[in-house]
Scaffold this active site. Structure first.
Site, mmCIF file in Angstrom:
data_model
loop_
_atom_site.group_PDB
_atom_site.id
_atom_site.type_symbol
_atom_site.label_atom_id
_atom_site.label_comp_id
_atom_site.label_asym_id
_atom_site.label_seq_id
_atom_site.Cartn_x
_atom_site.Cartn_y
_atom_site.Cartn_z
ATOM 1 N N CYS A 1 -14.077 34.322 13.889
ATOM 2 C CA CYS A 1 -14.350 35.759 13.962
ATOM 3 C C CYS A 1 -15.820 36.008 14.316
ATOM 4 O O CYS A 1 -16.245 35.674 15.408
ATOM 5 C CB CYS A 1 -13.929 36.429 12.656
ATOM 6 S SG CYS A 1 -13.788 38.211 12.813
ATOM 7 N N HIS B 1 -8.253 34.750 11.795
ATOM 8 C CA HIS B 1 -8.654 34.038 10.573
ATOM 9 C C HIS B 1 -7.643 32.952 10.205
ATOM 10 O O HIS B 1 -6.639 33.241 9.552
ATOM 11 C CB HIS B 1 -8.804 35.037 9.416
ATOM 12 C CG HIS B 1 -9.997 35.909 9.564
ATOM 13 N ND1 HIS B 1 -11.247 35.544 9.121
ATOM 14 C CD2 HIS B 1 -10.136 37.107 10.151
ATOM 15 C CE1 HIS B 1 -12.111 36.500 9.410
ATOM 16 N NE2 HIS B 1 -11.470 37.460 10.040
ATOM 17 N N GLU C 1 -7.836 30.825 8.023
ATOM 18 C CA GLU C 1 -7.884 30.489 6.597
ATOM 19 C C GLU C 1 -6.981 31.362 5.733
ATOM 20 O O GLU C 1 -6.702 31.014 4.594
ATOM 21 C CB GLU C 1 -9.338 30.566 6.093
ATOM 22 C CG GLU C 1 -9.958 31.967 6.045
ATOM 23 C CD GLU C 1 -10.539 32.443 7.374
ATOM 24 O OE1 GLU C 1 -10.151 31.893 8.424
ATOM 25 O OE2 GLU C 1 -11.370 33.378 7.369
#
Ligand code: XMP
Length: 512
Positions: A81, A169, A171
């Site tokens: 990002c 993202h 994660e």
């Protein structure tokens, strides 16, 4: 412990998650603040750098930065990002400001090229976006690997160097195959080794502790029966043997039977912990005190006083063991903007200076779930590993208003029924934390033919992952009815039970 991967913390709410996902791949990663990164680069183990997201835009005056060109000279770099935007910006690309707000799921339908980074990921691929700036033009020497169906640049790389960027993202759990993607970066791009395991961790910590603690030096530690202090104590004990001295302070404000249960559990695993019964001291210090913060202060001071008294009896005590974990360290490092600043545990705060003790904190780089895994590896029983969190001040902050021995007894009995029934109905592990609160309110009831006028209690049970936010547990009505009946029938002195349906925020888990 030397990390194979550094995650540069630009302040996104997901930075800790990146570290966790890396570690789930058995690669040890640490979070570093951008201004500290140079201290971490001289490390033979280091194999890659991940740049986190951020609430900032690359155009902001105070935007946090690292020199991605310099880093990429030495290591593979992955920007996530904001991290990806920073790479694009510093290498001469164009980042569009605030004109492509995108929050939520997005779909990647095709790859522009094949690459080891995205190898094995099935299409279509759902990824999670949360950004307003977006990369409009890649710098010279870079190429796109994927766009989303809305034509947002989703993944890019440098043509010749190991520099990658993702706009989404990986994660967060909402991104499919996120862990797989990180694994590709770790293993196929950086060449990391999957060496981060509980066994390795314990062995390394034992060595560190053995090297730290001199042959005549002893370690003292207050343990609580909770997972953090118990795991930390076990590791220290394995490292220094009889020079470890554990103390369990019974404040008289514990759950019914808990001090004995905890001491038994320690005995069972061979951890030397002495039970210090200080209940009378605590209860008399709390006499007539009603203010919650004053209760906490008094208990905190008393705890230090009692522990210090015992610790001073240990000749050669030079070290204080503590169960500090990574979120505490990160929290205080971020707030103080210094990676080496540690938050000392509230229970024994101030003691190291006073007694001239140095700290040993074997878990200060572990997340809670990792502490549990290490605990499992060490063979700690579920009574310790799965024990609900319990506040240091104990039942003192669950007896609203003045504390008396009679009230403590009443609450212990009610709490024991609730906890025992949660266990019997298989609900104990579902609930994150549970307890009973004794209210300073008497209400009218009828028992048989006579009128009663007795205390009301509240049951509290919450679901949470870290205690920072929580929701009240939707326990079955029949179960609650059963608990209420038992408390009222079996405990002389309580004639009303209510259930707390407040989430956090706006409420807190404890009532005081
Ligand atoms: P709150 O009530 O703030 O609680 O929502 C969040 C978590 O922290 C625990 N807690 C404490 N633990 N000393 C502690 O050691 C304290 O003074 C204290 N106050 C709250 C609470 O039990 C919950 O797990």
């Amino acid at each position: 412990m030397r990390p194979q991967v550094l995650v540069v913390d630009f302040g996104s709410q997901y930075t800790q998650l990146i570290v966790r996902r890396v570690r789930e791949n058995n690669v040890y990663a640490e979070l570093v603040l951008p201004e500290n990164i140079n201290h971490y680069l001289e490390n033979d183990n280091l194999k890659g750098i991940i740049l986190s997201g951020s609430p900032f835009s690359v155009y902001d005056k105070d935007a946090p930065i690292v020199n991605t060109k310099q880093l990429a000279e030495q290591f593979p770099v992955l920007g996530i990002c904001y991290g990806a935007q920073l790479i694009a910006f510093q290498w001469g690309g164009v980042v569009g400001r605030g004109d492509t707000r995108e929050f939520g799921p997005s779909i990647i339908k095709q790859f522009e090229k094949q690459d080891p980074f995205i190898h094995g990921i099935p299409l279509p691929w759902k990824v999670w976006m949360s950004h307003s700036d977006a990369i409009k033009k890649l710098p010279e020497g870079f190429e796109a690997l994927a766009y989303t169906e809305n034509d947002i640049l989703a993944i890019f790389k440098h043509k010749d160097k190991a520099i990658y960027g993702v706009q989404f993202h990986p994660e967060v759990v909402h991104t499919e195959h996120g862990s797989h993607l990180l694994a590709r970066f770790l293993f196929d791009v950086c060449g990391c080794e999957p060496t981060w395991t509980p066994a390795e961790f314990v062995q390394e910590q034992e060595e560190i502790i053995r090297n730290l603690v001199g042959p005549d030096e002893h370690v003292v530690m207050a343990v609580s029966g909770g997972v953090d202090s118990s795991v930390a104590a076990t590791i220290i004990h394995r490292a220094v043997g009889h020079r470890f001295h554990g103390f369990f302070v019974d404040t008289g404000l514990m759950r019914k039977g808990e001090p004995t249960e905890i001491i038994e559990a320690y005995k069972h695993i061979g951890l030397p912990v002495e039970l210090i019964d200080a209940s009378n001291e605590f209860l008399s210090a709390l006499q007539d005190v009603t203010d919650p913060e004053q209760k906490r202060r008094i208990i905190g001071h008393k705890f230090i006083e009692v522990f210090e008294r015992e610790a001073r009896k240990i000749k050669g005590a030079k070290w204080l063991g503590q169960g500090t974990i990574y979120p505490d360290v990160i929290e205080s490092a971020a707030s103080e903007s210094k990676a080496d600043k540690i938050k000392s545990h509230h229970n024994v705060g101030g003691l190291p200076e006073k007694m001239n003790l140095r700290l040993i904190e074997p878990l200060r780089f572990l997340f809670k779930d990792e502490v549990r895994k290490v605990g499992e590896y060490l063979g700690l029983p579920d009574t310790i590993l799965k024990r609900h969190p319990f506040p240091g001040p104990g039942l003192a902050i669950r007896i609203i208003g003045e504390i008396t021995p009679e009230k403590v007894k009443l609450l212990q009995e009610a709490d024991a029924i609730f906890i025992q029934m949660l266990r019997e109905h298989g609900l104990y592990d579902y609930v994150w934390q549970a307890g009973v609160i004794l209210l300073p309110v008497k209400t009218v009831g009828v028992m048989g033919d006579s009128r009663t006028y007795q205390y009301a209690v509240a049951l509290r049970a919450v679901l949470s992952t870290d205690g920072m936010t929580a929701d009240w547990a939707r326990l079955p009505h029949e179960f609650l009815a059963h608990v209420s009946n038992r408390i009222i029938n079996e405990i002389e002195g309580i004639n009303r039970v209510v259930y707390d349906i407040t989430s956090k925020p706006p409420g807190t888990i404890e009532w005081e």
